[in-house]
Design a protein around this motif. Structure first.
Motif, PDB file in Angstrom:
ATOM      1  N   PRO A 113       0.828  -1.208   0.000  1.00  0.00           N
ATOM      2  CA  PRO A 113       0.000   0.000   0.000  1.00  0.00           C
ATOM      3  C   PRO A 113       0.864   1.260   0.000  1.00  0.00           C
ATOM      4  O   PRO A 113       2.006   1.249   0.475  1.00  0.00           O
ATOM      5  CB  PRO A 113      -0.797  -0.112   1.295  1.00  0.00           C
ATOM      6  N   ARG A 114       0.297   2.317  -0.543  1.00  0.00           N
ATOM      7  CA  ARG A 114       1.009   3.589  -0.580  1.00  0.00           C
ATOM      8  C   ARG A 114       0.246   4.549   0.329  1.00  0.00           C
ATOM      9  O   ARG A 114      -0.954   4.772   0.134  1.00  0.00           O
ATOM     10  CB  ARG A 114       1.041   4.130  -2.003  1.00  0.00           C
ATOM     11  N   THR A 115       0.944   5.078   1.348  1.00  0.00           N
ATOM     12  CA  THR A 115       0.273   5.988   2.281  1.00  0.00           C
ATOM     13  C   THR A 115       0.845   7.390   2.142  1.00  0.00           C
ATOM     14  O   THR A 115       2.054   7.551   1.965  1.00  0.00           O
ATOM     15  CB  THR A 115       0.457   5.538   3.744  1.00  0.00           C
ATOM     16  N   GLU A 116      -0.038   8.351   2.195  1.00  0.00           N
ATOM     17  CA  GLU A 116       0.387   9.754   2.085  1.00  0.00           C
ATOM     18  C   GLU A 116      -0.278  10.526   3.220  1.00  0.00           C
ATOM     19  O   GLU A 116      -1.500  10.564   3.315  1.00  0.00           O
ATOM     20  CB  GLU A 116      -0.056  10.305   0.732  1.00  0.00           C
ATOM     21  N   LEU A 117       0.574  11.109   4.073  1.00  0.00           N
ATOM     22  CA  LEU A 117       0.063  11.807   5.249  1.00  0.00           C
ATOM     23  C   LEU A 117       0.325  13.303   5.080  1.00  0.00           C
ATOM     24  O   LEU A 117       1.465  13.717   4.853  1.00  0.00           O
ATOM     25  CB  LEU A 117       0.774  11.276   6.494  1.00  0.00           C
ATOM     26  N   ILE A 118      -0.725  14.109   5.168  1.00  0.00           N
ATOM     27  CA  ILE A 118      -0.567  15.562   5.072  1.00  0.00           C
ATOM     28  C   ILE A 118      -0.770  16.117   6.471  1.00  0.00           C
ATOM     29  O   ILE A 118      -1.881  16.091   7.000  1.00  0.00           O
ATOM     30  CB  ILE A 118      -1.562  16.169   4.072  1.00  0.00           C
ATOM     31  N   GLY A 119       0.314  16.597   7.058  1.00  0.00           N
ATOM     32  CA  GLY A 119       0.267  17.029   8.460  1.00  0.00           C
ATOM     33  C   GLY A 119      -0.189  15.859   9.303  1.00  0.00           C
ATOM     34  O   GLY A 119       0.281  14.730   9.107  1.00  0.00           O
ATOM     35  N   ASN A 120      -1.104  16.138  10.225  1.00  0.00           N
ATOM     36  CA  ASN A 120      -1.691  15.019  10.967  1.00  0.00           C
ATOM     37  C   ASN A 120      -3.203  15.016  10.808  1.00  0.00           C
ATOM     38  O   ASN A 120      -3.941  14.522  11.632  1.00  0.00           O
ATOM     39  CB  ASN A 120      -1.299  15.079  12.449  1.00  0.00           C
ATOM     40  N   THR A 121      -3.668  15.634   9.705  1.00  0.00           N
ATOM     41  CA  THR A 121      -5.114  15.763   9.536  1.00  0.00           C
ATOM     42  C   THR A 121      -5.656  15.020   8.327  1.00  0.00           C
ATOM     43  O   THR A 121      -6.867  14.868   8.212  1.00  0.00           O
ATOM     44  CB  THR A 121      -5.510  17.244   9.414  1.00  0.00           C
ATOM     45  N   GLU A 122      -4.804  14.606   7.424  1.00  0.00           N
ATOM     46  CA  GLU A 122      -5.326  13.923   6.238  1.00  0.00           C
ATOM     47  C   GLU A 122      -4.405  12.769   5.848  1.00  0.00           C
ATOM     48  O   GLU A 122      -3.204  12.958   5.696  1.00  0.00           O
ATOM     49  CB  GLU A 122      -5.443  14.914   5.084  1.00  0.00           C
ATOM     50  N   LEU A 123      -5.002  11.621   5.706  1.00  0.00           N
ATOM     51  CA  LEU A 123      -4.233  10.427   5.315  1.00  0.00           C
ATOM     52  C   LEU A 123      -4.897   9.807   4.096  1.00  0.00           C
ATOM     53  O   LEU A 123      -6.112   9.586   4.075  1.00  0.00           O
ATOM     54  CB  LEU A 123      -4.212   9.413   6.467  1.00  0.00           C
ATOM     55  N   THR A 124      -4.080   9.550   3.086  1.00  0.00           N
ATOM     56  CA  THR A 124      -4.588   8.900   1.878  1.00  0.00           C
ATOM     57  C   THR A 124      -3.864   7.566   1.737  1.00  0.00           C
ATOM     58  O   THR A 124      -2.632   7.529   1.772  1.00  0.00           O
ATOM     59  CB  THR A 124      -4.340   9.789   0.644  1.00  0.00           C
ATOM     60  N   VAL A 125      -4.629   6.502   1.618  1.00  0.00           N
ATOM     61  CA  VAL A 125      -4.036   5.171   1.467  1.00  0.00           C
ATOM     62  C   VAL A 125      -4.548   4.582   0.153  1.00  0.00           C
ATOM     63  O   VAL A 125      -5.761   4.513  -0.070  1.00  0.00           O
ATOM     64  CB  VAL A 125      -4.430   4.243   2.635  1.00  0.00           C
ATOM     65  N   SER A 126      -3.620   4.168  -0.708  1.00  0.00           N
ATOM     66  CA  SER A 126      -4.047   3.502  -1.944  1.00  0.00           C
ATOM     67  C   SER A 126      -3.744   2.011  -1.800  1.00  0.00           C
ATOM     68  O   SER A 126      -2.835   1.614  -1.061  1.00  0.00           O
ATOM     69  CB  SER A 126      -3.327   4.097  -3.146  1.00  0.00           C
ATOM     70  N   GLY A 127      -4.488   1.202  -2.472  1.00  0.00           N
ATOM     71  CA  GLY A 127      -4.312  -0.255  -2.394  1.00  0.00           C
ATOM     72  C   GLY A 127      -5.046  -0.862  -1.216  1.00  0.00           C
ATOM     73  O   GLY A 127      -4.619  -1.890  -0.678  1.00  0.00           O
ATOM     74  N   VAL A 128      -6.134  -0.204  -0.819  1.00  0.00           N
ATOM     75  CA  VAL A 128      -6.931  -0.730   0.303  1.00  0.00           C
ATOM     76  C   VAL A 128      -7.866  -1.816  -0.231  1.00  0.00           C
ATOM     77  O   VAL A 128      -8.585  -1.597  -1.206  1.00  0.00           O
ATOM     78  CB  VAL A 128      -7.746   0.402   0.968  1.00  0.00           C
ATOM     79  N   GLN A 129      -7.823  -2.966   0.416  1.00  0.00           N
ATOM     80  CA  GLN A 129      -8.699  -4.051  -0.030  1.00  0.00           C
ATOM     81  C   GLN A 129     -10.024  -4.061   0.726  1.00  0.00           C
ATOM     82  O   GLN A 129     -11.015  -4.598   0.241  1.00  0.00           O
ATOM     83  CB  GLN A 129      -7.979  -5.388   0.149  1.00  0.00           C
ATOM     84  N   GLY A 130     -10.030  -3.466   1.903  1.00  0.00           N
ATOM     85  CA  GLY A 130     -11.277  -3.404   2.655  1.00  0.00           C
ATOM     86  C   GLY A 130     -11.082  -2.753   4.005  1.00  0.00           C
ATOM     87  O   GLY A 130      -9.956  -2.581   4.479  1.00  0.00           O
ATOM     88  N   ILE A 131     -12.218  -2.362   4.600  1.00  0.00           N
ATOM     89  CA  ILE A 131     -12.167  -1.787   5.953  1.00  0.00           C
ATOM     90  C   ILE A 131     -12.534  -2.904   6.926  1.00  0.00           C
ATOM     91  O   ILE A 131     -13.585  -3.546   6.789  1.00  0.00           O
ATOM     92  CB  ILE A 131     -13.160  -0.621   6.087  1.00  0.00           C
ATOM     93  N   VAL A 132     -11.664  -3.151   7.883  1.00  0.00           N
ATOM     94  CA  VAL A 132     -11.896  -4.217   8.861  1.00  0.00           C
ATOM     95  C   VAL A 132     -12.683  -3.673  10.048  1.00  0.00           C
ATOM     96  O   VAL A 132     -13.620  -4.283  10.539  1.00  0.00           O
ATOM     97  CB  VAL A 132     -10.545  -4.822   9.320  1.00  0.00           C
ATOM     98  N   GLU A 133     -12.295  -2.486  10.479  1.00  0.00           N
ATOM     99  CA  GLU A 133     -12.954  -1.885  11.636  1.00  0.00           C
ATOM    100  C   GLU A 133     -13.034  -0.384  11.400  1.00  0.00           C
ATOM    101  O   GLU A 133     -12.064   0.228  10.947  1.00  0.00           O
ATOM    102  CB  GLU A 133     -12.115  -2.178  12.900  1.00  0.00           C
ATOM    103  N   TYR A 134     -14.229   0.168  11.674  1.00  0.00           N
ATOM    104  CA  TYR A 134     -14.367   1.609  11.461  1.00  0.00           C
ATOM    105  C   TYR A 134     -14.953   2.266  12.694  1.00  0.00           C
ATOM    106  O   TYR A 134     -16.057   1.954  13.122  1.00  0.00           O
ATOM    107  CB  TYR A 134     -15.253   1.864  10.228  1.00  0.00           C
TER     108      TYR A 134
END
Lengths: 403, 92
Positions: B27-48
Motif C-alpha cells: 500500500p502507498r500511504t500519504e500523510l498531510i500534516g496530521n489531519t489527512e491520510l490517503t491510502v491507496s491499495g486498500v482491499q477493505g475496511i476491517v474496523e471503522y
C-alpha cells in the motif's frame, strides 16, 4: 474538494444511514464501484455516508446484513422535483436565465492596456464613437472596422487589437514613437557650435573640419566643426557638417524652497454628490442646480465598479466629495525643506541631464530671508555639438588643421 | 524467500526503484500534516470507528489511531481519512 462538492450538488446525492455491520456496507460499495464519501460514524453500529443516485440504487439491491435507509436527499434534481408544480418558481427561473442571457449581450466592462501618452478619456471617447462603450450591444461591435477607425481617429496608435471576452472588451494598443525632429535638412550647409561652455575631450567630425583640439576651453556658441572651409586647392567647400564633440562641462541646478508655506486645510465641512451609472443610464442623487456652498474647496472624485464573484458588473458608483478648505500658514523645518529641495533637484537632474555621464556632484545650500536656496553642481562629460546653419559671412582662412 | 521476491528486492535495490512501483501489493500511504491520510491499495475496511480505523491492505495491514476521524472518500483507487491522526500502526 470544494469543486467536487458543487458537482455533487448539481448531480444530486443521498445521505445514507447504515445500521449493523457498517464496514461491510462500505466494502461492498467499494467492490461494486459505488462512490462513497463523507462517511461518519454516528453510533456504535451506525454510519452516515453520502453516495450518488445510482449508488443508492445499487446498494439497496445488495443483500447485506446491514439496514440501509436514505435519511436525506440533496442536490439540484431533488430541488427541481420538489418545486416542479410551482409555476411562479419556474417562470422566475426562466426569467432569471433570460435576463442573464439578455444582459450578457451587452458590454459590461472595457479594459485598456498599453496607454502611454494618449489619455484614457480621449481613447474611450474615440472607442465610443465606433460603438465600443459600456452598454453597447456586443453583436454590433465590428472589431476589424473599429480597429481601422481607431487608427484614423488616433494617429498616435501604431497597433491596436480589440477583443471581447464574455461581456468584457479588452483593448490592447501600442503607441508609435515619433521620429526625432531635425530642424536642419541634410543638404543644408551647417556648422557645429558649442551648446555650452566646456573643456574639449574629443572631437569626432563625421563631416566638416574640426576647429578645436583636446584640452581647449570653449564657450557657448564657439565654432567646433566648420561646414565651410578652404581645401588644399584653395577652393571653398560647403558641406553639412556634423559630428560629436565630447567635453567636460559644469551644469548647475538651482532650486529654492520657502520655509513658510500656505496650505489649504480641510475645515471638516463636506458636501457629497453621488450618482449610479448602469450601462449608459445615469441616476443622480442630487440636483443639477445645487451649488457648492463653499468659497474654497477641494474636490475628490471616486469611481467604484461593482463586482460579483470577481466579475465586474456594468454598475458604477460615482461619489464626488467637496471639502471646505481654509488657508493656513505652516512652517517647514530646515531638514524637510532640504529634503524637498533635493527631491526637486533630483527630478530636474533626471529630466534635464538623464542621458549624460555625471562624474561628480557638489551640493550646497543657504538660508536667506526665509527661503532655502539649494545649488547642485554636476560635473559632466557630454556631447556639446549643436548644429546651426553655417555663417556664410564668416571669412574663410586656411585652418590650422590643414597647415 | 521465493524467486519472485528475490528478483523484486534485487531490482528495487539495484536500480533504486521505489517499492510501491515494483510491487503493487504494497500500500502507498500519504500523510498531510496530521489531519489527512490517503491510502491507496486498500482491499477493505476491517474496523471503522471515529478513534480507530483498521484497513486491510494485503501484506501490510494498517491501523490508524486518532480522534474525530471520518472517511472523506472511499473508492477502488484510494481511501482518504480526515481527522486528528495520532499514530499509524503496521501489523506485520
Amino acid at each position: 474538494m470544494r469543486l467536487y462538492r458543487w458537482f455533487s450538488l448539481i448531480k444530486g446525492y443521498f445521505v445514507i444511514e447504515a445500521r449493523g455491520r457498517c464496514e461491510r456496507a462500505l466494502n461492498a460499495a467499494k467492490a461494486r464501484n459505488i462512490r462513497v464519501w463523507d462517511a461518519v460514524k454516528t453510533g456504535s453500529d451506525t454510519v452516515v455516508f453520502r453516495t450518488d443516485l445510482s449508488g443508492f440504487k445499487k446498494l439497496r439491491q445488495l443483500s447485506l446484513p446491514v439496514e440501509i435507509t436514505a435519511s436525506e436527499r440533496r442536490g439540484l434534481p431533488f430541488f427541481l422535483e420538489k418545486h416542479r408544480k410551482r409555476v411562479g418558481f419556474l417562470i422566475g427561473t426562466a426569467l432569471f436565465f433570460a435576463l442573464i442571457a439578455f444582459c450578457s449581450s451587452f458590454v459590461w466592462d472595457i479594459n485598456i492596456y498599453g496607454l502611454e501618452t494618449i489619455s484614457e478619456s480621449e481613447l474611450s471617447a474615440a472607442l465610443a464613437k465606433e460603438g465600443v462603450e459600456i452598454g453597447a450591444p456586443l453583436s454590433k461591435i465590428n472589431k476589424p472596422y473599429a480597429e481601422l477607425a481607431m487608427h484614423i481617429a488616433c494617429p498616435k496608435i501604431k497597433w491596436i487589437q480589440i477583443e471581447t471576452v464574455g461581456t468584457t472588451v479588452n483593448v490592447y494598443l501600442k503607441e508609435s514613437t515619433a521620429p526625432p525632429e531635425t530642424a536642419l535638412k541634410e543638404d543644408e550647409i551647417t556648422d557645429v557650435v558649442a551648446a555650452k561652455d566646456g573643456v574639449i575631450i574629443l572631437a569626432v567630425p563625421h563631416c566638416g573640419i574640426p576647429c578645436v583640439k583636446a584640452g581647449q576651453t570653449v564657450q557657448k556658441g564657439d565654432l567646433l566643426i566648420a561646414g565651410r572651409y578652404m581645401s588644399y586647392q584653395n577652393e571653398e567647400l560647403n558641406v553639412h557638417a556634423y559630428g560629436r564633440v565630447m567635453a567636460k562641462t559644469v551644469n548647475v541646478i538651482e532650486t529654492q524652497v520657502p520655509l513658510k508655506e500656505e496650505v489649504l486645510e480641510k475645515t471638516g465641512e463636506v458636501m457629497r454628490k453621488n450618482s449610479i451609472r448602469i450601462f449608459s443610464w445615469e441616476i443622480r442623487f442630487y440636483s443639477d442646480t445645487e451649488e457648492i456652498p463653499f468659497k474654497s474647496y477641494l474636490c475628490e472624485k471616486e469611481k467604484k465598479q461593482l463586482e460579483l464573484f470577481g466579475i465586474k458588473l456594468p454598475v458604477f458608483l460615482y461619489s464626488t466629495a467637496f471639502y471646505e478648505t481654509a488657508p493656513q500658514t505652516v512652517e517647514i523645518s530646515e531638514e524637510i525643506a532640504l529634503l524637498r529641495a533635493e527631491n526637486v533637484a533630483n527630478k530636474l537632474q533626471f529630466s534635464q541631464f538623464g542621458g549624460i555621464i555625471v562624474n561628480d556632484i557638489e551640493t550646497s545650500y543657504k538660508i536667506s530671508n526665509g527661503v532655502l536656496y539649494y545649488e547642485c553642481y554636476l560635473y559632466c562629460t557630454e556631447d556639446i555639438a549643436k548644429l546651426v546653419p553655417a555663417d556664410m559671412e564668416r571669412p574663410l582662412k586656411e585652418h590650422d588643421f590643414w597647415s | 524467500m521465493n524467486k519472485d521476491r528475490f528478483s523484486k528486492n534485487f531490482f528495487t535495490k539495484a536500480f533504486e526503484i521505489r517499492e510501491d512501483v515494483a510491487d503493487c501489493s504494497i500500500p502507498r500511504t500519504e500523510l498531510i500534516g496530521n489531519t489527512e491520510l490517503t491510502v491507496s491499495g486498500v482491499q477493505g475496511i476491517v474496523e471503522y470507528g471515529s478513534e480507530r480505523i483498521r484497513l486491510n491492505t494485503g501484506k501490510l495491514p494498517i491501523t490508524v489511531v486518532g480522534r474525530d476521524m471520518i472517511i472523506k472518500s472511499y473508492n477502488t483507487e484510494e481511501l482518504c481519512i480526515n481527522g486528528f491522526i495520532e499514530r499509524l500502526e503496521f501489523a506485520l
